[in-house]
Design a protein around this motif. Structure first.
Motif, PDB file in Angstrom:
ATOM      1  N   THR A 125      -4.442  -1.917   6.356  1.00 48.58           N
ATOM      2  CA  THR A 125      -3.494  -1.711   5.258  1.00 48.58           C
ATOM      3  C   THR A 125      -3.588  -2.847   4.247  1.00 48.58           C
ATOM      4  OG1 THR A 125      -1.984  -0.530   6.734  1.00 48.58           O
ATOM      5  CG2 THR A 125      -1.082  -1.353   4.662  1.00 48.58           C
ATOM      6  N   GLY A 126      -3.630  -4.081   4.747  1.00 51.20           N
ATOM      7  CA  GLY A 126      -3.775  -5.219   3.851  1.00 51.20           C
ATOM      8  C   GLY A 126      -5.075  -5.167   3.072  1.00 51.20           C
ATOM      9  N   ALA A 127      -6.165  -4.798   3.761  1.00 54.04           N
ATOM     10  CA  ALA A 127      -7.458  -4.701   3.088  1.00 54.04           C
ATOM     11  C   ALA A 127      -7.443  -3.583   2.046  1.00 54.04           C
ATOM     12  CB  ALA A 127      -8.559  -4.455   4.116  1.00 54.04           C
ATOM     13  N   THR A 128      -6.792  -2.467   2.377  1.00 55.13           N
ATOM     14  CA  THR A 128      -6.698  -1.343   1.437  1.00 55.13           C
ATOM     15  C   THR A 128      -5.981  -1.766   0.159  1.00 55.13           C
ATOM     16  OG1 THR A 128      -6.722   0.320   3.191  1.00 55.13           O
ATOM     17  CG2 THR A 128      -5.722   0.955   1.096  1.00 55.13           C
ATOM     18  N   LEU A 129      -4.850  -2.432   0.303  1.00 50.29           N
ATOM     19  CA  LEU A 129      -4.102  -2.892  -0.875  1.00 50.29           C
ATOM     20  C   LEU A 129      -4.891  -3.938  -1.652  1.00 50.29           C
ATOM     21  CD1 LEU A 129      -0.540  -3.162   0.708  1.00 50.29           C
ATOM     22  CD2 LEU A 129      -1.397  -1.380  -0.826  1.00 50.29           C
ATOM     23  N   SER A 130      -5.585  -4.807  -0.938  1.00 48.42           N
ATOM     24  CA  SER A 130      -6.384  -5.845  -1.599  1.00 48.42           C
ATOM     25  C   SER A 130      -7.534  -5.218  -2.384  1.00 48.42           C
ATOM     26  CB  SER A 130      -6.920  -6.811  -0.539  1.00 48.42           C
ATOM     27  OG  SER A 130      -7.633  -7.865  -1.137  1.00 48.42           O
ATOM     28  N   LEU A 162      -4.070   5.228   2.989  1.00 50.95           N
ATOM     29  CA  LEU A 162      -2.939   4.307   3.118  1.00 50.95           C
ATOM     30  C   LEU A 162      -1.775   5.008   3.816  1.00 50.95           C
ATOM     31  CD1 LEU A 162      -1.832   1.482   2.362  1.00 50.95           C
ATOM     32  CD2 LEU A 162      -0.955   2.515   0.257  1.00 50.95           C
ATOM     33  N   ARG A 163      -1.313   4.442   4.937  1.00 53.03           N
ATOM     34  CA  ARG A 163      -0.204   5.031   5.701  1.00 53.03           C
ATOM     35  C   ARG A 163       0.812   3.940   6.030  1.00 53.03           C
ATOM     36  NH1 ARG A 163      -1.362   6.852  10.748  1.00 53.03           N
ATOM     37  NH2 ARG A 163      -3.086   5.383  10.907  1.00 53.03           N
ATOM     38  N   LEU A 164       2.075   4.211   5.661  1.00 48.64           N
ATOM     39  CA  LEU A 164       3.153   3.271   5.938  1.00 48.64           C
ATOM     40  C   LEU A 164       4.007   3.704   7.127  1.00 48.64           C
ATOM     41  CD1 LEU A 164       4.309   2.499   2.283  1.00 48.64           C
ATOM     42  CD2 LEU A 164       2.683   1.239   3.707  1.00 48.64           C
ATOM     43  N   GLN A 165       3.840   4.958   7.568  1.00 53.64           N
ATOM     44  CA  GLN A 165       4.623   5.464   8.692  1.00 53.64           C
ATOM     45  C   GLN A 165       4.485   4.609   9.961  1.00 53.64           C
ATOM     46  OE1 GLN A 165       6.867   7.735   8.650  1.00 53.64           O
ATOM     47  NE2 GLN A 165       7.292   7.863  10.851  1.00 53.64           N
ATOM     48  N   PRO A 166       3.267   4.115  10.302  1.00 51.41           N
ATOM     49  CA  PRO A 166       3.152   3.296  11.521  1.00 51.41           C
ATOM     50  C   PRO A 166       4.054   2.064  11.530  1.00 51.41           C
ATOM     51  CG  PRO A 166       0.977   4.013  10.826  1.00 51.41           C
ATOM     52  CD  PRO A 166       1.944   4.409   9.739  1.00 51.41           C
ATOM     53  N   TYR A 167       4.378   1.499  10.361  1.00 50.01           N
ATOM     54  CA  TYR A 167       5.272   0.344  10.329  1.00 50.01           C
ATOM     55  C   TYR A 167       6.667   0.734  10.827  1.00 50.01           C
ATOM     56  CZ  TYR A 167       1.768  -2.141   7.583  1.00 50.01           C
ATOM     57  OH  TYR A 167       0.620  -2.740   7.162  1.00 50.01           O
ATOM     58  N   ARG A 168       7.156   1.900  10.372  1.00 56.23           N
ATOM     59  CA  ARG A 168       8.477   2.366  10.812  1.00 56.23           C
ATOM     60  C   ARG A 168       8.454   2.716  12.302  1.00 56.23           C
ATOM     61  NH1 ARG A 168       8.142   4.780   5.605  1.00 56.23           N
ATOM     62  NH2 ARG A 168       7.314   6.726   6.483  1.00 56.23           N
ATOM     63  N   GLU A 169       7.371   3.378  12.738  1.00 56.23           N
ATOM     64  CA  GLU A 169       7.278   3.742  14.150  1.00 56.23           C
ATOM     65  C   GLU A 169       7.202   2.499  15.037  1.00 56.23           C
ATOM     66  OE1 GLU A 169       3.836   6.181  14.234  1.00 56.23           O
ATOM     67  OE2 GLU A 169       4.851   7.948  13.411  1.00 56.23           O
TER      68      GLU A 169
END
Length: 534
Positions: free
Chosen positions: A133-138, A350-357
């Motif tokens: 995720t960090g690499a994707t945003l970077s 890019l997926r943010l759902q794993p952070y909530r899970e």
């Protein structure tokens, strides 16, 4: 090149047709990605094309997955770009990339020879997701300047109107195509957009209007040779090669195993090391850059009907034809269009759902995931990987430093024993039944006596302790000494220590440690016998 049961004679026309069709679809996506990821790594665009030729043949011969799309990868490209910053003065990025690829290949082949495929466990799922995720945003932030024609950074953007028009138009069309099209139309849309951009750039002669283009590609020349043999270069890049090899292997294995489960197949982890190692070694000797598997291309190969690793061979052939026939037209491709291609490709994953899970499941793991992501954005990829590995080990030690020992009692009317905190059970006042829920090793063994003593202190009438050992799968010397210490501590309180349901391998280790000489209790075949016996 196929499964052991197959041969060239078994490779039917139907399989050839399906593999070639899948290769054609994948090549359409790989052409723009190869150019874009080479530029992302700070390398000449043809290096990306070379990374899509011979390395694919090497993986097809040594690998195990029929659907793993080997070639340039966005995350690896960003890591390569940072690694090349460590090059000594006077060394070109292209020379450094060759050394880096060979080092990655040799490290993977060495790991395969030493059967170190278990190294994949060093990167837990939270760490891997946080890193990606960090690499994707970077990567996305790094593509804003070329998308807009800005010579500055993402923090200080400027605009070149014509370049911005090409970039934003390509970005809009790619997003619309991804959302509104399906099947073959969606797969070929990126190539159509690329060809349209080429035609417009050539027709309007945009290079003279300040638009940055790919430029003339050199003739197809793989340059089969060893990279530059300079100890200073090799030593400077070796730490980066270690991280690249680990990331390439772990990410590729995750993709291969995920797709194998869908197909009802299995992946040989050691052969994946061999295949990736051979592919990178060949990449370093053929003018390419380090390679790994791409999740998007691998899924595309799977969906397109790839049946064997011959698909990779056909992809290499088609990419060779593209590099030979399209070198002159590709020179007119605006770099802003390639930046749009990278943005759509990386942000689609890019997926943010794993952070909530993860936050609901385990807050320490969720915090580690977030910390790895922020470290990628604020510091470097290497620091984030190191932090992730160290954090995973720290969490593991925290979980295993104190063995879980449950007080158990008999389920009424049965010979089954369960945790008193979870079931209605019967307990004896003079015999304490305890269950050790993990192996006894150096990370947790020294706490065993303290944990058992807490239970004994809460049951002052205890004269015997029976340890249910069925969950204990292994024991090391520290565990053996912990049992000796526990028996000594209980003996001082006139409490006998007995064991029940000890597994054969554990009992063998106890005997090898000479425990018969000091163990004073009994070993029962079943826990019920241990609780009933006196």
């Amino acid at each position: 090149m196929f499964s052991p049961a197959n041969s060239w004679r078994d490779y039917s026309r139907r399989l050839l047709r399906e593999d070639f069709s899948a290769a054609l679809v994948v090549s359409v996506l790989l052409i723009p990605q190869s150019l874009a990821y080479a530029l992302l790594a700070g390398l000449p665009p043809q290096v990306g094309l070379y990374a899509s030729l011979l390395p694919l043949l090497a993986y097809a011969f040594f690998g195990s997955s029929p659907v793993l799309g080997i070639g340039p990868v966005a995350v690896l490209a960003l890591m390569i770009s940072q690694a090349l910053g460590a090059l000594p003065a006077g060394v070109s990025p292209a020379e450094g990339a060759l050394v880096l690829a060979v080092e990655v290949g040799l490290l993977m082949l060495l790991a395969a020879a030493l059967r170190l495929d278990a190294l994949a466990s060093l990167l837990s799922v939270p760490v891997l997701h946080g890193f990606e995720t960090g690499a994707t945003l970077s990567i996305a932030l790094s593509q804003l300047p070329p998308l807009l024609g800005s010579p500055g950074t993402a923090q200080l953007l400027q605009f070149e109107p014509t370049t911005t028009l090409f970039g934003v138009a390509a970005l809009t069309l790619l997003v619309l195509a991804r959302r509104s099209l399906s099947g073959q139309a969606a797969r070929f849309a990126p190539l159509v957009i690329l060809l349209l951009a080429l035609g417009l750039a050539w027709g309007f002669e945009v290079q003279g209007r300040g638009v940055a283009v790919v430029g003339i590609l050199p003739p197809l020349h793989l340059g089969l040779a060893l990279p530059r043999l300079d100890g200073e270069i090799w030593s400077a890049l070796l730490p980066h090669a270690l991280l690249l090899a680990l990331m390439a292997y772990v990410s590729s294995l995750v993709v291969a195993e995920s797709l194998a489960r869908r197909r009802g197949e299995r992946v040989d982890a050691r052969r994946e090391l061999l295949g990736l190692g051979a592919a990178n070694l060949v990449a370093g000797c053929s003018g390419a850059m380090p390679v790994a598997s791409s999740f998007s291309r691998s899924v595309l190969m799977h969906d397109a009907g790839s049946r064997s690793r011959m698909t990779g061979v056909f992809v290499a052939v088609l990419m060779g034809l593209a590099a030979w026939l399209l070198a002159e037209p590709l020179a007119w491709l605006p770099k802003g269009v390639l930046a749009a291609t990278i943005l759509v490709a990386v942000l689609s994953g890019l997926r943010l759902q794993p952070y909530r899970e993860a936050w609901r499941f385990s807050r320490p793991e969720a915090l580690l995931m977030l910390l790895v992501t922020l470290t990628v954005l604020a510091w470097s990829l290497a620091a984030a990987l190191a932090l992730g590995v160290a954090g995973s080990i720290a969490l593991l030690l925290q979980r295993t430093a104190r063995p879980h020992v449950a007080l158990i009692g008999r389920v009424p009317g049965t010979e089954h024993y369960r945790n008193v905190d979870r079931h209605q059970v019967e307990c004896r006042a003079d015999v304490l039944g305890l269950r050790i829920d993990e192996s006894l090793v150096f990370t947790n063994a020294r706490s065993l006596t303290d944990v058992v003593q807490l239970h004994v202190d809460h049951h002052p009438g205890t004269r015997r302790v029976v340890l249910l050992m069925s969950p204990v799968n292994s024991i090391d010397f520290s565990g053996l000494e912990a049992l000796r210490e526990l028996q000594t501590a209980l003996q001082r309180q006139r409490v006998q220590l007995d064991l029940s349901e000890v597994k054969g391998p554990v009992l063998d280790r106890l005997r090898a440690g000479g425990w018969q000489q000091w163990f004073k209790g009994q070993v029962f075949l079943s826990h019920h016998q241990g609780m009933s016996g006196d």
